[in-house]
Scaffold this motif. Sequence first.
Motif, PDB file in Angstrom:
ATOM      1  N   GLY A   1     -50.431  11.379  14.786  1.00  0.00           N
ATOM      2  CA  GLY A   1     -51.625  11.657  14.001  1.00  0.00           C
ATOM      3  C   GLY A   1     -52.830  11.947  14.876  1.00  0.00           C
ATOM      4  N   LEU A   2     -53.904  12.407  14.217  1.00  0.00           N
ATOM      5  CA  LEU A   2     -55.120  12.722  14.957  1.00  0.00           C
ATOM      6  C   LEU A   2     -55.854  11.460  15.401  1.00  0.00           C
ATOM      7  N   SER A   3     -55.628  10.350  14.713  1.00  0.00           N
ATOM      8  CA  SER A   3     -56.293   9.101  15.084  1.00  0.00           C
ATOM      9  C   SER A   3     -55.330   7.944  14.871  1.00  0.00           C
ATOM     10  N   GLU A   4     -55.642   6.835  15.537  1.00  0.00           N
ATOM     11  CA  GLU A   4     -54.819   5.636  15.457  1.00  0.00           C
ATOM     12  C   GLU A   4     -55.674   4.494  14.896  1.00  0.00           C
ATOM     13  N   GLU A   5     -55.009   3.465  14.359  1.00  0.00           N
ATOM     14  CA  GLU A   5     -55.748   2.320  13.855  1.00  0.00           C
ATOM     15  C   GLU A   5     -54.865   1.079  13.953  1.00  0.00           C
ATOM     16  N   TYR A   6     -55.530  -0.074  14.010  1.00  0.00           N
ATOM     17  CA  TYR A   6     -54.805  -1.338  14.111  1.00  0.00           C
ATOM     18  C   TYR A   6     -55.652  -2.419  13.450  1.00  0.00           C
ATOM     19  N   LEU A   7     -54.989  -3.297  12.688  1.00  0.00           N
ATOM     20  CA  LEU A   7     -55.658  -4.399  12.013  1.00  0.00           C
ATOM     21  C   LEU A   7     -55.392  -5.678  12.808  1.00  0.00           C
ATOM     22  N   LEU A   8     -56.436  -6.166  13.473  1.00  0.00           N
ATOM     23  CA  LEU A   8     -56.339  -7.363  14.307  1.00  0.00           C
ATOM     24  C   LEU A   8     -56.698  -8.575  13.451  1.00  0.00           C
ATOM     25  N   GLN A   9     -55.730  -9.445  13.207  1.00  0.00           N
ATOM     26  CA  GLN A   9     -55.917 -10.554  12.275  1.00  0.00           C
ATOM     27  C   GLN A   9     -55.842 -11.907  12.979  1.00  0.00           C
ATOM     28  N   HIS A  10     -56.077 -12.957  12.165  1.00  0.00           N
ATOM     29  CA  HIS A  10     -55.969 -14.347  12.616  1.00  0.00           C
ATOM     30  C   HIS A  10     -56.947 -14.660  13.754  1.00  0.00           C
ATOM     31  N   LEU A  11     -58.151 -14.102  13.688  1.00  0.00           N
ATOM     32  CA  LEU A  11     -59.198 -14.413  14.658  1.00  0.00           C
ATOM     33  C   LEU A  11     -60.088 -15.526  14.093  1.00  0.00           C
ATOM     34  N   ARG A  12     -61.000 -16.013  14.908  1.00  0.00           N
ATOM     35  CA  ARG A  12     -61.947 -17.036  14.462  1.00  0.00           C
ATOM     36  C   ARG A  12     -62.983 -16.408  13.534  1.00  0.00           C
ATOM     37  N   LYS A  13     -63.414 -17.162  12.532  1.00  0.00           N
ATOM     38  CA  LYS A  13     -64.435 -16.669  11.626  1.00  0.00           C
ATOM     39  C   LYS A  13     -65.793 -16.659  12.306  1.00  0.00           C
ATOM     40  N   ASN A  14     -66.603 -15.688  11.915  1.00  0.00           N
ATOM     41  CA  ASN A  14     -67.984 -15.599  12.379  1.00  0.00           C
ATOM     42  C   ASN A  14     -68.075 -15.768  13.897  1.00  0.00           C
ATOM     43  N   THR A  15     -67.210 -15.039  14.630  1.00  0.00           N
ATOM     44  CA  THR A  15     -67.132 -15.131  16.091  1.00  0.00           C
ATOM     45  C   THR A  15     -67.225 -13.734  16.691  1.00  0.00           C
ATOM     46  N   ALA A  16     -67.979 -13.598  17.800  1.00  0.00           N
ATOM     47  CA  ALA A  16     -68.130 -12.310  18.477  1.00  0.00           C
ATOM     48  C   ALA A  16     -66.930 -12.061  19.391  1.00  0.00           C
ATOM     49  N   TYR A  17     -66.337 -10.889  19.256  1.00  0.00           N
ATOM     50  CA  TYR A  17     -65.191 -10.487  20.067  1.00  0.00           C
ATOM     51  C   TYR A  17     -65.489  -9.177  20.787  1.00  0.00           C
ATOM     52  N   GLY A  18     -64.904  -9.026  21.971  1.00  0.00           N
ATOM     53  CA  GLY A  18     -64.939  -7.766  22.709  1.00  0.00           C
ATOM     54  C   GLY A  18     -63.591  -7.073  22.589  1.00  0.00           C
ATOM     55  N   ILE A  19     -63.613  -5.776  22.272  1.00  0.00           N
ATOM     56  CA  ILE A  19     -62.393  -5.020  22.006  1.00  0.00           C
ATOM     57  C   ILE A  19     -62.297  -3.853  22.985  1.00  0.00           C
ATOM     58  N   VAL A  20     -61.109  -3.652  23.599  1.00  0.00           N
ATOM     59  CA  VAL A  20     -60.816  -2.478  24.433  1.00  0.00           C
ATOM     60  C   VAL A  20     -59.469  -1.918  23.995  1.00  0.00           C
ATOM     61  N   VAL A  21     -59.253  -0.629  24.267  1.00  0.00           N
ATOM     62  CA  VAL A  21     -57.989   0.040  23.945  1.00  0.00           C
ATOM     63  C   VAL A  21     -57.504   0.775  25.185  1.00  0.00           C
ATOM     64  N   VAL A  22     -56.201   0.662  25.473  1.00  0.00           N
ATOM     65  CA  VAL A  22     -55.589   1.277  26.659  1.00  0.00           C
ATOM     66  C   VAL A  22     -54.381   2.092  26.208  1.00  0.00           C
ATOM     67  N   ALA A  23     -54.266   3.335  26.713  1.00  0.00           N
ATOM     68  CA  ALA A  23     -53.084   4.164  26.448  1.00  0.00           C
ATOM     69  C   ALA A  23     -52.076   3.979  27.581  1.00  0.00           C
ATOM     70  N   PHE A  24     -50.785   4.098  27.267  1.00  0.00           N
ATOM     71  CA  PHE A  24     -49.771   3.991  28.310  1.00  0.00           C
ATOM     72  C   PHE A  24     -48.623   4.958  28.018  1.00  0.00           C
TER      73      PHE A  24
ATOM     74  N   ASN B   1     -47.570  14.878   4.516  1.00  0.00           N
ATOM     75  CA  ASN B   1     -46.904  14.933   5.817  1.00  0.00           C
ATOM     76  C   ASN B   1     -47.822  14.362   6.894  1.00  0.00           C
ATOM     77  N   SER B   2     -48.123  15.158   7.929  1.00  0.00           N
ATOM     78  CA  SER B   2     -48.941  14.663   9.047  1.00  0.00           C
ATOM     79  C   SER B   2     -50.387  15.119   8.955  1.00  0.00           C
ATOM     80  N   ASN B   3     -50.840  15.542   7.767  1.00  0.00           N
ATOM     81  CA  ASN B   3     -52.225  15.965   7.609  1.00  0.00           C
ATOM     82  C   ASN B   3     -53.150  14.746   7.630  1.00  0.00           C
ATOM     83  N   THR B   4     -54.440  15.015   7.530  1.00  0.00           N
ATOM     84  CA  THR B   4     -55.424  13.929   7.542  1.00  0.00           C
ATOM     85  C   THR B   4     -55.411  13.195   6.208  1.00  0.00           C
ATOM     86  N   TRP B   5     -55.904  11.945   6.246  1.00  0.00           N
ATOM     87  CA  TRP B   5     -55.937  11.110   5.041  1.00  0.00           C
ATOM     88  C   TRP B   5     -57.051  11.568   4.112  1.00  0.00           C
TER      89      TRP B   5
END
Length: 731
Positions: A427-450, A511-515
């Motif tokens: 697809g043209l873009s990727e997404e991920y749902l990151l769950q089970h984190l602490r409530k009302n907490t600041a997080y730093g997010i990075v993404v790496v391709a391999f 098919n593989s078109n945009t949402w």
Amino acid sequence: MLAYQSRPSHPSIVTIVSLLRWTILCYVIRIYAQEPPKIQPFSFPESVEEGEHIQVTCGLKTANKADTFKWLKDKLPITSGEEWTILNHGKLSVLILNGATTESSGNYTCIAQNYFGMDMLSAQLNVKGRPKWKEQPEDVVVGVGNSVSITCSAYGYPIPNIEWAFLDVPARFEEKFHVERVHRGDSVKLECDALGDNPMTISWNKDNDRLSRVDTGRYQIFDRTTEGGTLSEIQVHGVDHSDNGIFTCLAKNAYGEDQRTIKLIVLEPPSAPSDVRVDQTWSRSVRITWMMPYSGNSPVNKYIIQYWQNQGTPHRLEEETVSSAQTSTILYKLQPGTSYVVRVMAENDVGKGTPSENRHFLTSEEEPSASPTDVSVEARGAGTLHIKWKAPPKDQWNGQLKGYYVGYKETSSTDSYTYKHVTFSEGLSEEYLLQHLRKNTAYGIVVVAFNSAGRGPESQEIGKITKDTDPPTAPSLRVTAQSETTITIKWRQNKGDADMISHYILFYKENSNTWNEVTIPHIKKKEYVLQSLRPGSIYCLYLQAASQKGNSNPSKTLTVKTDGAAGPMEWNLHAVISGEEELPEYFRLPVLAPVSASVAIVILVVIVSCMAVKKEQTRYNRDIETVTEKIYPYSMNGTPPQRYVDVEKTRPLLQPPPPPPPFPLPPPPSDDYSAPYATLPVNDANNSTDRRRNFGIGSKSNEGSIDSRRQGDGNMIQERAEVHHHYDHAA
């Protein structure tokens, strides 16, 4: 020198004189070490036939090289040409005779010379062959009674015997051998001019095969009588590779016969190099080898290696040139993990040959050299972050991406990132749902391709704070029917979420078109018909519940294929809600527009009335706010709503409400459109609160205004859903 030595005041003069003496001595020794060249004896073969190639070497006995070599034949200088070839190299000189004839017989002398002198040595070459005239006999005209002198001088080996007789002239050729060179595609004429008494016949052979005058194929033969005999010629138009060979012509008359040989050499570009191989591949280079091709009777000057990328859009043709001495090379500056095509062609003085067969190869992969782009993070309820990103630029993948690592850590923590694996999609873009984190907490997010070679650089860290409350649970979605152009879906929702849900968002794509997105109101009968689809196509779809606390997690993604065969179709630009009764007449846009204007006037009148009775209402403001909380499920400032309190038990009876407006309002909508749906804008949930603040509060007329607003918003949402549907199809 003794006089110089007696002068102690000049010690340097003695040293200079001594040094000069040794220098002169070394120079004298060096002079005596040089001497003139001395040639070793050489000789020609004893038995040499006409047509043979002869080679003789003139070498030196001494260690010194000769500055020059010269060759003489019968005391006349010899130069390199069609008949002779001379190769000089250091202490030797090679004389090559290309096709010996009786005229080649003679005395050959080699002369070697340097600065100190010269030396020469001779050898005799005798070529066996028919006798030939040294001087061509000529007719002599003499008067009767006069004396006449006729010279008969011939040469050959063995030495010919000369006899005198009165005979007729046999057929013969003055030139026995000839080489004819012609470029492929040109025309050529081969001639045999025979001397002798006519009548005379001349026949032709090519590579020992007889050429018939009746059916010669591409060859045309013409004969004509000349003053001294007969001339025969072959004409060839559009010479090609098959014409290479030896042509012989045989002349016969009543007194003898003779033969002439013509070698036809067709000059053409080289053939395609064979056995092209990719021996070794690396990430940015590759080794190519090949076999030397047929030269086309002209030496190969160079090889040209052509290569280009074999993936994606057309790429530029690249070329590398190597010398004719090489049959392998290394191509550099390639892209890692990329498919290429390579071929090789040779070039000579005639031109470029045909290219070899294409060879495909794939360079080794390297780690991606760029990080994912357009990374965004959205808080989705308590302990959940929704992360979106796009792949790095394609030319920096350095291979085929296998997936991504989503790294996260608390901003206040010094620990390293914890990574989640995400599989690569097309697809043209990727997404991920990151769950089970602490409530009302600041997080730093990075993404790496391999890829197969390893991981690339991390994206820039993005900070996000998780929410402290949870959105609705994900709907349970299923498909109940489909046709050529429609898909019918139903869903179930947790009963505890009913009060907070404002609407639903349906995501779908072909098919593989945009949402694409469609907004669905919060209705009792949870069913929807997605229309205007393409027959015979595969669609993916999922559903989310929306509320002021955020959107729910996506439902399970369903894949559905519409009925019929795939093909072009005209699109219907409207989507409808299935299972619902037709909207009331007053809910439609032609009626809603003037009604909305009337509602605005009523609201203005109510506000003015409220201002006029402000003093009378001051003591009842708190009670009115309590009534307001009963009317609206949410508070004015976005905080959770207060528990409803019965005003009758806490305050004296309220004063009567203001009089109703001068004209009646339209009736309220059907029960299927609940209050949360009726008051929710399509795109921004926060605007609903701001819009509520514009209404008057605490009277029946105001409540009528609120109902009217619900009608207006309900119609707005229906219309906006249709516009979304239109936009998705247009995209």
